[in-house]
Design a protein around this motif. Structure first.
Motif, PDB file in Angstrom:
ATOM      1  N   ALA A   1      52.682  39.796  88.920  1.00 31.45           N
ATOM      2  CA  ALA A   1      53.027  41.260  89.215  1.00 31.45           C
ATOM      3  C   ALA A   1      54.514  41.563  88.555  1.00 31.45           C
ATOM      4  O   ALA A   1      54.766  42.744  88.617  1.00 31.45           O
ATOM      5  CB  ALA A   1      52.693  41.862  90.312  1.00 31.45           C
ATOM      6  N   ASP A   2      55.257  40.522  88.522  1.00 26.99           N
ATOM      7  CA  ASP A   2      56.788  40.678  88.179  1.00 26.99           C
ATOM      8  C   ASP A   2      56.918  41.030  86.711  1.00 26.99           C
ATOM      9  O   ASP A   2      57.755  41.550  86.204  1.00 26.99           O
ATOM     10  CB  ASP A   2      57.426  39.541  88.568  1.00 26.99           C
ATOM     11  N   LEU A   3      56.049  40.626  85.674  1.00 22.92           N
ATOM     12  CA  LEU A   3      55.983  40.919  84.552  1.00 22.92           C
ATOM     13  C   LEU A   3      55.867  42.483  83.981  1.00 22.92           C
ATOM     14  O   LEU A   3      55.133  43.138  84.867  1.00 22.92           O
ATOM     15  CB  LEU A   3      55.440  39.897  83.747  1.00 22.92           C
ATOM     16  N   ASP A   4      56.101  42.930  82.978  1.00 21.84           N
ATOM     17  CA  ASP A   4      55.794  44.417  82.391  1.00 21.84           C
ATOM     18  C   ASP A   4      54.622  44.539  82.201  1.00 21.84           C
ATOM     19  O   ASP A   4      53.950  45.677  82.069  1.00 21.84           O
ATOM     20  CB  ASP A   4      56.818  44.676  81.532  1.00 21.84           C
ATOM     21  N   LEU A   5      53.870  43.495  81.395  1.00 25.75           N
ATOM     22  CA  LEU A   5      52.583  43.704  80.719  1.00 25.75           C
ATOM     23  C   LEU A   5      51.909  42.412  80.513  1.00 25.75           C
ATOM     24  O   LEU A   5      52.465  41.506  80.324  1.00 25.75           O
ATOM     25  CB  LEU A   5      52.764  44.797  79.486  1.00 25.75           C
ATOM     26  N   HIS A   6      50.415  42.594  80.499  1.00 29.44           N
ATOM     27  CA  HIS A   6      49.869  41.361  80.037  1.00 29.44           C
ATOM     28  C   HIS A   6      48.524  41.752  79.253  1.00 29.44           C
ATOM     29  O   HIS A   6      48.038  42.983  79.258  1.00 29.44           O
ATOM     30  CB  HIS A   6      48.888  40.942  81.415  1.00 29.44           C
ATOM     31  N   LEU A   7      48.497  41.002  78.137  1.00 31.26           N
ATOM     32  CA  LEU A   7      47.599  41.515  77.119  1.00 31.26           C
ATOM     33  C   LEU A   7      46.491  40.460  77.211  1.00 31.26           C
ATOM     34  O   LEU A   7      46.841  39.206  77.075  1.00 31.26           O
ATOM     35  CB  LEU A   7      48.415  41.554  75.594  1.00 31.26           C
ATOM     36  N   VAL A   8      45.255  40.963  77.220  1.00 29.03           N
ATOM     37  CA  VAL A   8      44.140  40.188  77.224  1.00 29.03           C
ATOM     38  C   VAL A   8      43.111  40.470  76.554  1.00 29.03           C
ATOM     39  O   VAL A   8      43.160  41.773  75.618  1.00 29.03           O
ATOM     40  CB  VAL A   8      43.554  40.132  78.791  1.00 29.03           C
ATOM     41  N   SER A   9      42.097  39.842  76.016  1.00 27.36           N
ATOM     42  CA  SER A   9      41.297  40.194  75.000  1.00 27.36           C
ATOM     43  C   SER A   9      39.936  40.643  75.388  1.00 27.36           C
ATOM     44  O   SER A   9      39.265  41.103  74.417  1.00 27.36           O
ATOM     45  CB  SER A   9      40.976  38.633  74.032  1.00 27.36           C
ATOM     46  N   THR A  10      39.772  40.560  76.638  1.00 29.60           N
ATOM     47  CA  THR A  10      38.351  41.290  77.111  1.00 29.60           C
ATOM     48  C   THR A  10      38.461  41.990  78.013  1.00 29.60           C
ATOM     49  O   THR A  10      39.349  41.910  78.988  1.00 29.60           O
ATOM     50  CB  THR A  10      37.268  40.299  77.306  1.00 29.60           C
ATOM     51  N   ALA A  11      37.571  43.003  78.805  1.00 28.55           N
ATOM     52  CA  ALA A  11      37.511  43.762  79.894  1.00 28.55           C
ATOM     53  C   ALA A  11      37.318  42.857  81.139  1.00 28.55           C
ATOM     54  O   ALA A  11      37.960  42.932  82.073  1.00 28.55           O
ATOM     55  CB  ALA A  11      36.309  44.930  79.845  1.00 28.55           C
ATOM     56  N   GLU A  12      36.567  41.876  80.954  1.00 26.21           N
ATOM     57  CA  GLU A  12      36.127  40.910  81.953  1.00 26.21           C
ATOM     58  C   GLU A  12      37.395  40.154  82.276  1.00 26.21           C
ATOM     59  O   GLU A  12      37.633  39.741  83.319  1.00 26.21           O
ATOM     60  CB  GLU A  12      34.999  40.015  81.787  1.00 26.21           C
ATOM     61  N   GLY A  13      38.218  39.692  81.282  1.00 25.91           N
ATOM     62  CA  GLY A  13      39.531  39.174  81.296  1.00 25.91           C
ATOM     63  C   GLY A  13      40.623  39.989  82.205  1.00 25.91           C
ATOM     64  O   GLY A  13      41.366  39.279  83.018  1.00 25.91           O
ATOM     65  N   ALA A  14      40.373  41.123  81.835  1.00 23.39           N
ATOM     66  CA  ALA A  14      41.342  41.983  82.882  1.00 23.39           C
ATOM     67  C   ALA A  14      40.853  41.965  84.017  1.00 23.39           C
ATOM     68  O   ALA A  14      41.885  42.098  85.074  1.00 23.39           O
ATOM     69  CB  ALA A  14      41.276  43.413  82.191  1.00 23.39           C
ATOM     70  N   ARG A  15      39.716  41.975  84.486  1.00 20.21           N
ATOM     71  CA  ARG A  15      39.459  41.908  86.002  1.00 20.21           C
ATOM     72  C   ARG A  15      39.754  40.422  86.543  1.00 20.21           C
ATOM     73  O   ARG A  15      40.226  40.717  87.829  1.00 20.21           O
ATOM     74  CB  ARG A  15      37.751  42.006  86.087  1.00 20.21           C
ATOM     75  N   LEU A  16      39.527  39.411  85.684  1.00 16.41           N
ATOM     76  CA  LEU A  16      40.061  38.185  86.284  1.00 16.41           C
ATOM     77  C   LEU A  16      41.531  38.079  86.517  1.00 16.41           C
ATOM     78  O   LEU A  16      42.115  37.653  87.681  1.00 16.41           O
ATOM     79  CB  LEU A  16      39.625  37.151  85.343  1.00 16.41           C
ATOM     80  N   LEU A  17      42.268  38.858  85.664  1.00 16.86           N
ATOM     81  CA  LEU A  17      43.812  38.793  85.840  1.00 16.86           C
ATOM     82  C   LEU A  17      44.107  39.704  86.980  1.00 16.86           C
ATOM     83  O   LEU A  17      45.034  39.244  87.678  1.00 16.86           O
ATOM     84  CB  LEU A  17      44.368  39.469  84.335  1.00 16.86           C
ATOM     85  N   ASP A  18      43.406  40.651  87.152  1.00 13.39           N
ATOM     86  CA  ASP A  18      43.827  41.474  88.601  1.00 13.39           C
ATOM     87  C   ASP A  18      43.503  40.613  89.925  1.00 13.39           C
ATOM     88  O   ASP A  18      44.160  40.687  90.786  1.00 13.39           O
ATOM     89  CB  ASP A  18      42.927  42.820  88.478  1.00 13.39           C
TER      90      ASP A  18
END
Length: 806
Positions: free
Chosen positions: A144-161
């Motif tokens: 959460a300290d970084l400014d942005l995370h680029l992921v390749s799928t919506a499911e990946g975004a859920r996992l990153l959260d």
């Protein structure tokens, strides 16, 4: 643009992603100054690679254990992050000082963890972006300290959260160079399809079995042996297989094949998808390989198979020209919508976050703010919220909600419009972006945070029709509300919306239900209004800010402690509620009724009696119970009072922020003036006795008990033994609000019952109206027809000089 690429020599996939960013940066900024740095370095690199390769190749169970510990054991995850962050922050710090980039893009998890530590120390002030090369991010990919995370799928975004709650994330293009693109035109079907087999630069897994399975399925195989001589020699004698040490032009080879088979789900998989080649994941590697496979399969981008026979079956299926064409068409459409240049340009525009620590004299780092413990995307269910999970049964599901009536809105397109609002607003709405994690023995109840709630799970696709004719779904809106709330809402879904249309009245009704564990009535109303209204407004009570005082004097703390003790004593000395026609054995599917009172009349009655509107509504309810149901002279009501406007609570704090007062409603024969005065005295006594504070303390104590003990204790105290009905009066909004351009005319609350309790009444002041929602278990309270009219008549009696209600 000065760009620093942080990569790592762990296989070839991270460098491949770095090349894609480098290429894209030079297109976006032709004069870009791009610098690469190796995270592992010359000393630690060989050791890290040897440990990683040895575990995956010879001790796969150990690597899988490490991966699971990283996800599911908070202290292990925190310790791993701390050690890796310290080691690689030291490695990266001089690079940042030397290069002084405008933008840092990290494509290697250890580099991301090191950069996160430098950001916390205030030594990475530039925009810092994590580009995740795995479809399934693990906790080292995210901070959460970084400014942005680029992921390749919506499911990946859920996992990153889950891995780092609150970390900014964007679903972006696949990180591959432009050469990986769908081939031009349509290739003619071949008698024997060509399968490209690549299991990474280290050739992990049983590559020979994969190749033999592809041949069994009728394919010719081109396989990269990853410069593993022993593997190449074994494959040399397999008919139909052409083994090479290394593929010099992987983009051309990928485009020329009919399908790609791998087992890691990393760079090879992403390159196959970019070329719109059907992807088969065979016996995925432990840890991140299995996680990648699960994400790609869930997104419909790959087939996961096991064993030689599984590979053969997948190859045979994809050899069918029609099946192959469908898959290619889907992948081509996805690949053509990717735009890595736009994603990189957007990332560069992201403003750097401030460091989460403050450097004091001498270089010592102190935290600027107290943060929640690292839970990997989960948060523990608070005791006041868990109460409603334990109290919920098949007969009395604990779900709150509202019936929102809209006049003058478009007749068509409601489900699609609501789905668009869910996509746009639910990710920022703390009531709506979390669901209950399935319970596990020995583990506390936990919320799972969902960065992008799926509208398909929360918005019903049909619109119910209301009317007297046989073609209608329901004769009136109360019948539709009863049907919508009839079954128990799955807490792992959390909330749901349904639209009903009354063409004769020209109105639409948005029916909304939320599991009570997610929030109290005020939180639910505010959350729904912020989701649905055209201007995203909340209720006024929720917008007010509460002052907090971190330095509460000891005298105030002592007074609070005495109030809590007095409240617990008051609750403990309270006798059981006793018999009443309002209690009995609960049955499923209670009826929902509603009645709309004139809000101005309610306020005039309150002013005339010198009391608040809550007292007037409760007094009108007491008189209705006396006149319509003949209840005893004292009826015990559980009355929730909000604590959201109190200091140190936070008006939009998550969950249930109510404190209950057990109020003996005066339901015997008396004048309206005496009834109003009796209600006011009873409310004041309960508050003065510290019952709200005592109830909150009891709930907090219940939360400390083991899970198996909490449920029976909650069901012991939350039900007919201690109260006969639930009554709640909530603030709403006075100014006009709209949904889809139509005016919200009414918002009727919907309350749940408790075990054995047959009546719950909720009141919400909205615009010119006071909207009453009534929940009745007709098996307990069968004679309900006169309640709505009785409330209207009783309200008129509350005015000074009104009709005597005796």
């Amino acid at each position: 643009m000065k760009l620093l690429l942080v990569t790592g020599s762990m296989g070839a996939g991270h460098h491949a992603a770095a090349r894609a960013v480098d290429e894209s940066a030079r297109r976006v900024w032709p004069a870009a100054d791009v610098t690469w740095t190796e995270t592992l370095g010359d000393r630690s690199g060989p050791l890290f690679r040897a440990v990683y390769a040895g575990c995956v190749r010879y001790l796969p169970w150990l690597y899988e254990l490490y991966f699971q510990l990283l996800w599911h054991v908070p202290f292990f995850r925190a310790g791993t992050r701390a050690v890796i962050g310290r080691v690689f922050a030291r490695r990266l710090a001089p690079v940042l000082e030397s290069v002084r980039p405008d933008l840092v893009v990290a494509v290697f998890p250890e580099g991301i963890t090191g950069l996160a530590r430098l950001r916390r120390l205030g030594r990475a002030p530039m925009t810092t972006v994590a580009l995740v090369t795995d479809p399934a991010p693990h906790p080292l990919w995210a901070s959460a300290d970084l400014d942005l995370h680029l992921v390749s799928t919506a499911e990946g975004a859920r996992l990153l959260d889950r891995a780092a709650p609150g970390a900014p994330v964007r679903v972006a293009a696949l990180p591959v160079v432009a050469a990986f693109a769908p081939p031009a035109g349509t290739s003619p079907a071949r008698e024997r399809p060509v399968a490209l087999v690549s299991c990474g630069s280290l050739a992990f897994g049983d590559v020979e079995a994969i190749c033999r399975g592809a041949v069994d399925g009728g394919a010719d195989v081109l396989v990269s042996a990853g410069r593993v001589d022993s593997l190449r020699r074994r494959l040399a004698g397999v008919a139909g297989v052409r083994a090479v040490d290394w593929i010099d032009d992987p983009a051309a080879a990928t485009q020329a094949c009919d399908l790609v088979i791998t087992n890691g789900g990393g760079a090879t998989a992403l390159e196959a998808l970019a070329c719109a080649r059907p992807l088969v994941l065979a016996d995925p590697l432990p840890g991140h390989g299995r996680a990648n496979a699960a994400v790609l399969e869930a997104e419909g981008l790959a087939r996961v198979v096991h064993g030689r026979a599984g590979v053969a079956a997948a190859v045979r299926a994809l050899a069918d020209p029609e099946e192959h064409a469908i898959v290619v068409k889907t992948l081509r459409r996805r690949a053509e919508s990717d735009d890595l240049d736009a994603d990189l340009a957007a990332a560069a525009r992201t403003r750097p976050r401030p460091p989460s620590g403050v450097l004091r004299r001498g270089g010592k780092l102190l935290p600027a703010t107290r943060t929640e413990p690292d839970t990997g995307g989960f948060s523990r269910v608070r005791a006041p919220d868990a109460l409603f999970l334990h109290a919920s049964t098949a007969a009395v599901p604990q779900q709150v909600g509202a019936r929102i009536t809209v006049a003058g809105a478009p007749a068509d397109g409601w489900p699609a419009a609501l789905a668009a609002l869910v996509r746009a607003r639910a990710p920022q709405n703390t009531l709506l972006n979390r669901v209950l994690e399935p319970a596990r023995p020995g583990r506390p109840l936990r919320w799972r945070h969902v960065p992008a709630p799926d509208p398909a799970r929360h918005v019903r696709p049909t619109v119910w029709r209301i009317g007297p004719d046989s073609a209608a779904d329901f004769p009136d809106v109360d019948a539709a509300t009863t049907a919508f709330f009839a079954d128990a809402l799955d807490p792992t879904v959390g909330w749901e919306l349904q639209v009903a249309h009354d063409p004769a009245a020209g109105t639409h009704h948005v029916l909304a239900r939320v599991h009570h564990a997610l929030g109290d009535g005020l939180a639910v109303t505010d959350g729904l209004i912020r989701l649905l209204t055209d201007d995203g407004a909340g209720t006024p009570a929720a917008r007010r800010s509460a002052a907090t005082d971190a330095s509460t004097p000891w005298t105030a703390r002592l007074r609070h402690g005495l109030t809590v003790a007095r409240g617990i004593a008051s609750l403990a000395l309270q006798r059981p509620a006793g018999r009443s026609p309002l209690v009995g054995t609960s049955q499923p599917a209670p009826r929902r009724l509603s009645v709309t009172l004139d809000g101005a009349e309610v306020r005039r009655a309150a002013r005339g009696r010198g009391v608040g509107t809550t007292v007037v509504v409760l007094a009108a309810l007491a008189q209705t119970l006396h006149e319509q149901l003949g209840v005893p002279a004292r009826t015990r009501a559980m009355v929730p009072l909000t604590t959201r406007t109190r200091a140190a609570t936070g008006t939009r704090a998550d969950g249930n922020r109510t404190a209950a007062v057990a109020l003996d409603l005066p339901t015997g024969p008396m004048s309206p003036a005496d009834r109003v005065a009796a209600v006011e005295r009873a409310l004041a006594r309960g508050s003065a006795a510290g019952q709200p504070e005592g109830a909150a303390a009891v709930l907090a104590g219940l939360g400390l008990l083991p899970g198996p003990l909490q449920a029976p204790l909650v069901r012991l105290v939350y039900g007919r033994r201690f109260f006969h009905l639930i009554a709640s009066v909530m603030p709403g909004a006075r100014r006009p609000l709209h949904i889809r351009g139509g005016l919200i005319t009414e918002v009727a609350p919907v309350l749940p019952l408790a075990d054995g309790v047959g009546l719950a009444v909720g009141a919400l002041h909205w615009g010119r109206h006071t909207c009453i929602g009534i929940t009745v278990d007709t098996a307990v309270v069968p004679d309900i027809g006169g309640i709505p009219a009785g409330l209207i008549r009783s309200l008129r009696c509350m005015h000074p000089g009104g009709v005597h209600g005796g």
